[in-house]
Motif scaffolding. Structure first.
Motif, PDB file in Angstrom:
ATOM      1  N   LEU A 100       0.675   2.049  11.427  1.00  0.00           N
ATOM      2  CA  LEU A 100       0.052   2.530  10.197  1.00  0.00           C
ATOM      3  C   LEU A 100      -1.398   2.940  10.402  1.00  0.00           C
ATOM      4  O   LEU A 100      -1.974   3.630   9.555  1.00  0.00           O
TER       5      LEU A 100
ATOM      6  N   GLY B 202       2.162  -4.322   5.108  1.00  0.00           N
ATOM      7  CA  GLY B 202       1.785  -3.302   4.135  1.00  0.00           C
ATOM      8  C   GLY B 202       0.757  -3.770   3.130  1.00  0.00           C
ATOM      9  O   GLY B 202       0.462  -3.062   2.166  1.00  0.00           O
TER      10      GLY B 202
ATOM     11  N   THR C  94       3.147   7.998   7.377  1.00  0.00           N
ATOM     12  CA  THR C  94       3.337   7.742   5.949  1.00  0.00           C
ATOM     13  C   THR C  94       4.015   6.403   5.700  1.00  0.00           C
ATOM     14  O   THR C  94       3.603   5.645   4.819  1.00  0.00           O
ATOM     15  N   CYS C  95       5.055   6.095   6.453  1.00  0.00           N
ATOM     16  CA  CYS C  95       5.843   4.882   6.228  1.00  0.00           C
ATOM     17  C   CYS C  95       6.506   4.476   7.531  1.00  0.00           C
ATOM     18  O   CYS C  95       6.949   5.324   8.306  1.00  0.00           O
TER      19      CYS C  95
ATOM     20  N   GLU D  34      -6.561  -2.904   5.918  1.00  0.00           N
ATOM     21  CA  GLU D  34      -5.950  -1.792   6.637  1.00  0.00           C
ATOM     22  C   GLU D  34      -6.358  -1.805   8.104  1.00  0.00           C
ATOM     23  O   GLU D  34      -7.477  -2.197   8.454  1.00  0.00           O
TER      24      GLU D  34
ATOM     25  N   VAL E 168       4.311   1.970   2.234  1.00  0.00           N
ATOM     26  CA  VAL E 168       4.127   2.173   3.675  1.00  0.00           C
ATOM     27  C   VAL E 168       5.114   1.390   4.544  1.00  0.00           C
ATOM     28  O   VAL E 168       5.201   1.637   5.751  1.00  0.00           O
TER      29      VAL E 168
ATOM     30  N   ARG F 233       0.850  -1.193   0.000  1.00  0.00           N
ATOM     31  CA  ARG F 233       0.000   0.000   0.000  1.00  0.00           C
ATOM     32  C   ARG F 233       0.885   1.241   0.000  1.00  0.00           C
ATOM     33  O   ARG F 233       2.014   1.221   0.492  1.00  0.00           O
ATOM     34  N   ARG F 234       0.382   2.328  -0.546  1.00  0.00           N
ATOM     35  CA  ARG F 234       1.150   3.574  -0.618  1.00  0.00           C
ATOM     36  C   ARG F 234       0.383   4.713   0.038  1.00  0.00           C
ATOM     37  O   ARG F 234      -0.847   4.693   0.064  1.00  0.00           O
ATOM     38  N   ARG F 235       1.151   5.685   0.529  1.00  0.00           N
ATOM     39  CA  ARG F 235       0.559   6.897   1.092  1.00  0.00           C
ATOM     40  C   ARG F 235       1.257   8.123   0.519  1.00  0.00           C
ATOM     41  O   ARG F 235       2.395   8.037   0.052  1.00  0.00           O
TER      42      ARG F 235
END
Length: 307
Positions: free
Chosen positions: A265, A290, A271-272, A294, A50, A37-39
């Motif tokens: 998270l 990740g 963010t990471c 979620e 992440v 997953r990305r933020r």
């Protein structure tokens, strides 16, 4: 007599053993799993995976330590195979910067890496010299993120970092700390300066950053990297002596480390997360946090009650 089990022993005994035993760099491809997953980095809109990796201790090795070198090579290979990119280092971490540079060359993966390092010295000129040395060790003409380590002489170094960002030598700038004793000064810097990133300690048993630091970073549009997500290791060692709760599967978690990373998270400012490791099995385990469902407030509440 030793009591409890280590993380490595836990992983061998856990339901995730079959996944972790797969050949290097193959987990995502073999299981058809999605990339990490990305933020969003607020200052640019760039998307960041992440889960990353910290290089403290794990990457402080010599070139002659062949087994350790091979393990670190696999760590980065697994990171990239999962769609990850964030590698955090520092001049404070012994030979870690040089090792990262060598491994990225060996993997031919400089273009896949988001490399973060730090300036950790007094004085503007000393800072310039140290950062240029870091760039040589990392074998990079441009650093993705340069951070003022533990706020050491931050006023002098932030002025240099702004100039370097304008010149294209770095892409992002930020500050770091790893203990709540620095939060008063950290809050001052967050309020006074325009930053791209903050790196700070945060864990299930170390939640003081929730009170002022994380909300302020979100308010100021600052991306957040989390260090020490396992509470310096003490929290994880304690939890490994307990069975994994049945409800962990509801969040696609197969281990305690995955639950602890998903806890971090679950905070909207984060963010990471960059857990440090030089162990490829641990890297595979961390990466699973990740993916999948979620974390939500229900997970946070359950973990806080459990602690």
């Amino acid at each position: 007599m030793r009591t409890g089990i280590t993380r490595a022993e836990f992983l061998r005994l856990s339901a995730g053993t079959a996944l972790l035993a797969m050949s290097p760099f193959s987990l995502g491809a073999e299981m058809g799993q999605q990339s990490l997953r990305r933020r969003t980095i607020p200052s640019s809109g760039e998307q960041l995976p992440v889960i990353g990796v910290g290089t403290y201790r794990g990457f402080d090795i010599s070139h002659s330590a062949r087994e350790a070198w091979a393990d670190c090579l696999k760590v980065l290979g697994e990171l990239f195979a999962a769609g990850g990119s964030v590698i955090d280092s520092s001049p404070m971490y012994g030979q870690a910067e040089e090792v990262v540079g060598g491994l990225l060359n060996e993997l031919r993966a400089h273009d896949r890496a988001f490399v973060a390092t730090k300036v950790w010295t007094q004085g503007r000129q000393q800072g310039v010299e140290q950062m240029r040395h870091s760039m040589r060790l990392l074998q990079r003409q441009r650093i993705d993120l340069m951070q003022v380590h533990n706020l050491v002489d931050w006023e002098a170094h932030l002025a240099t970092l702004r100039q370097w960002k304008d010149e294209g030598l770095i892409r992002y700038l930020g500050v770091t700390h790893y203990t709540s004793s620095g939060y008063d000064e950290l809050e001052q810097v967050l309020r006074a300066e325009k930053l791209d990133f903050l790196q700070v300690n945060y864990a299930l048993n170390d939640r003081e950053a929730e009170e002022r630091i994380l909300p302020l970073a979100r308010e100021r549009g600052v991306a957040v990297l989390i260090n020490r997500p396992f509470g310096g290791g003490n929290l994880l060692r304690s939890l490994l002596q307990q069975p994994l709760p049945d409800w962990a599967a509801d969040y696609d978690c197969m281990s305690w480390p995955q639950l602890l990373l998903k806890f971090c998270l679950s905070h909207p400012a984060v963010t990471c997360v960059i857990p440090g490791t030089g162990n490829p099995r641990h890297m595979l385990d961390n990466l699973q946090a990740g993916r999948g469902k979620e974390a939500d407030q229900a997970l946070r509440d359950r973990l806080i009650r459990l602690l």
